[in-house]
Scaffold this motif. Structure first.
Motif, PDB file in Angstrom:
ATOM      1  N   GLY A 147       0.803  -1.216   0.000  1.00  0.00           N
ATOM      2  CA  GLY A 147       0.000   0.000   0.000  1.00  0.00           C
ATOM      3  C   GLY A 147       0.830   1.257   0.000  1.00  0.00           C
ATOM      4  N   ILE A 148       1.991   1.215  -0.665  1.00  0.00           N
ATOM      5  CA  ILE A 148       2.852   2.394  -0.719  1.00  0.00           C
ATOM      6  C   ILE A 148       3.040   2.819  -2.179  1.00  0.00           C
ATOM      7  N   THR A 149       3.556   4.024  -2.370  1.00  0.00           N
ATOM      8  CA  THR A 149       3.840   4.520  -3.707  1.00  0.00           C
ATOM      9  C   THR A 149       5.306   4.946  -3.779  1.00  0.00           C
ATOM     10  N   SER A 150       5.882   4.862  -4.982  1.00  0.00           N
ATOM     11  CA  SER A 150       7.246   5.314  -5.222  1.00  0.00           C
ATOM     12  C   SER A 150       7.230   6.176  -6.469  1.00  0.00           C
ATOM     13  N   GLU A 151       7.803   7.365  -6.360  1.00  0.00           N
ATOM     14  CA  GLU A 151       7.722   8.322  -7.467  1.00  0.00           C
ATOM     15  C   GLU A 151       9.045   9.058  -7.620  1.00  0.00           C
ATOM     16  N   GLN A 152       9.555   9.119  -8.858  1.00  0.00           N
ATOM     17  CA  GLN A 152      10.719   9.934  -9.164  1.00  0.00           C
ATOM     18  C   GLN A 152      10.238  11.339  -9.499  1.00  0.00           C
ATOM     19  N   VAL A 153      10.786  12.328  -8.808  1.00  0.00           N
ATOM     20  CA  VAL A 153      10.211  13.674  -8.897  1.00  0.00           C
ATOM     21  C   VAL A 153      11.069  14.659  -9.672  1.00  0.00           C
ATOM     22  N   LEU A 154      12.310  14.321  -9.996  1.00  0.00           N
ATOM     23  CA  LEU A 154      13.166  15.257 -10.723  1.00  0.00           C
ATOM     24  C   LEU A 154      12.762  15.331 -12.189  1.00  0.00           C
ATOM     25  N   GLY A 155      13.184  16.422 -12.837  1.00  0.00           N
ATOM     26  CA  GLY A 155      12.969  16.558 -14.270  1.00  0.00           C
ATOM     27  C   GLY A 155      11.558  16.987 -14.615  1.00  0.00           C
ATOM     28  N   PRO A 156      10.987  16.445 -15.698  1.00  0.00           N
ATOM     29  CA  PRO A 156       9.673  16.890 -16.165  1.00  0.00           C
ATOM     30  C   PRO A 156       8.567  16.869 -15.111  1.00  0.00           C
ATOM     31  N   PRO A 157       8.485  15.835 -14.244  1.00  0.00           N
ATOM     32  CA  PRO A 157       7.417  15.878 -13.242  1.00  0.00           C
ATOM     33  C   PRO A 157       7.504  17.111 -12.342  1.00  0.00           C
ATOM     34  N   MET A 158       8.729  17.471 -11.932  1.00  0.00           N
ATOM     35  CA  MET A 158       8.907  18.631 -11.060  1.00  0.00           C
ATOM     36  C   MET A 158       8.565  19.923 -11.788  1.00  0.00           C
ATOM     37  N   LEU A 159       9.030  20.067 -13.012  1.00  0.00           N
ATOM     38  CA  LEU A 159       8.766  21.294 -13.761  1.00  0.00           C
ATOM     39  C   LEU A 159       7.277  21.443 -14.045  1.00  0.00           C
ATOM     40  N   ALA A 160       6.609  20.326 -14.343  1.00  0.00           N
ATOM     41  CA  ALA A 160       5.174  20.387 -14.597  1.00  0.00           C
ATOM     42  C   ALA A 160       4.421  20.829 -13.363  1.00  0.00           C
TER      43      ALA A 160
END
Length: 337
Positions: free
Chosen positions: A268-281
């Motif tokens: 029941g956990i999530t893992s997300e990479q936040v650098l690059g396009p996701p952060m800028l968006a």
């Protein structure tokens, strides 16, 4: 002027302190008399000649460095004269040139340095600080959170500890060595442990059990590898694993922890990479990077975030790289001409 030049990719000893021609600002640029230049872990990988990250390898010889703060001492044609004589800070982007007594930068990249910040603090916030503000866009921290920060004594980690503390969250800081752990505790971590101690997960689990908590709610992971995996194992159901680096596996040659969808769903956990396009968006706006830079400088100017800085003389850039590579630094590393 004096500058650090790299003539051949390789070890830190290849960074040479030399006398070079003063740079001349082109139209729309300014020249900055550098008071502090930022050193990034990515700089060490590029120095080695490693390819694969967001910044291409430069042609040689090159003057490394992409973060500078100082005073504008010359203007290119057509540049607003109001910049002359002002204290400024800027991220140079993909073009290097920061490890020097003088650096040229496009005027549209400049930020005035708030009066109550030193040049070194401003440099810390223009790069490391802006990344921190971007990471925090994904966190939605509240006083109910239990935050676990690997590399809590690093440039970003130390800012995350402070921000989480300010939000009223419970903060667990992981750091490599007793001195760094003590620093994380001084920054406000409720628990600070040395992750070079094999038994550190048991110390964190005992801390959580004493508070009746099933686990952490957020892991801010820039380390990856074994410490990152152990940190994820301490997440409670519904917890979030926010990834912004993997220093234990190599800044360009490594990669983030890998999970199967079934593993994440089962816990029941999530893992997300936040650098690059996701952060800028998520930052949004016409210039998301500048938005994050402005926010970071404002947090420091208000005293809510105080960047930790470790300074080396410009002439000792090789020593700064070695210390960074061996995790022998606390906070943001800067070079002072």
């Amino acid at each position: 002027m004096h500058a650090i030049r790299l003539h051949a990719f390789g070890p830190a000893e290849n960074l040479a302190h030399e006398t070079v021609e003063d740079p001349v600002p082109a139209p729309g640029e300014v020249r900055v008399a550098v008071a502090a230049a930022g050193v990034h872990l990515l700089d060490t990988a590029l120095r080695e000649g490693l390819q694969g990250g967001p910044i291409p390898l430069p042609p040689l010889p090159t003057v490394p460095g992409r973060e500078v703060a100082g005073t504008v001492d010359a203007l290119g044609e057509g540049t607003d004269p109001a910049w002359l004589g002002r204290r400024v800070v800027a991220h140079l982007g993909a073009a290097p040139g920061g490890y020097a007594e003088l650096a040229v930068v496009a005027a549209d990249r400049l930020h005035p340095i708030p009066e109550n910040l030193t040049a070194a603090q401003a440099v810390a916030m223009i790069g490391t600080g802006r990344t921190t503000m971007g990471i925090l866009l994904f966190a939605d921290l509240t006083a109910d959170d239990i935050v676990l920060v690997p590399a809590a004594a690093g440039g970003i980690g130390s800012l995350l500890v402070q921000y989480a503390r300010n939000a009223g969250a419970t903060v667990i800081g992981l750091a490599g060595g007793t001195i760094k752990a003590a620093w994380a505790r001084e920054l406000g971590a409720d628990l600070a442990v040395d992750y070079t101690d094999d038994d550190w997960p048991s110390l964190v689990r005992a801390f959580l059990d004493a508070r009746g908590a099933p686990g952490a709610t957020i892991v801010f992971d820039s380390v990856g590898g074994a410490p990152g995996r152990a940190a994820v194992d301490l997440l409670a159901e519904g917890g979030r694993h926010l990834v912004f680096g993997w220093s234990s596996k190599g800044v360009l040659t490594g990669g983030p922890l890998e999970f199967t969808d079934g593993e994440l769903a089962a816990r029941g956990i999530t893992s997300e990479q936040v650098l690059g396009p996701p952060m800028l968006a998520r930052a949004g706006g016409a210039d998301p990077i500048r938005t994050l830079e402005t926010a970071a400088l404002a947090e420091a100017a208000a005293g809510r975030l105080v960047p930790a800085v470790q300074a080396f003389p410009l002439s000792e850039a090789a020593a700064a790289h070695r210390a960074l590579e061996t995790r022998g630094t606390i906070g943001k590393v800067v070079l002072v001409p």
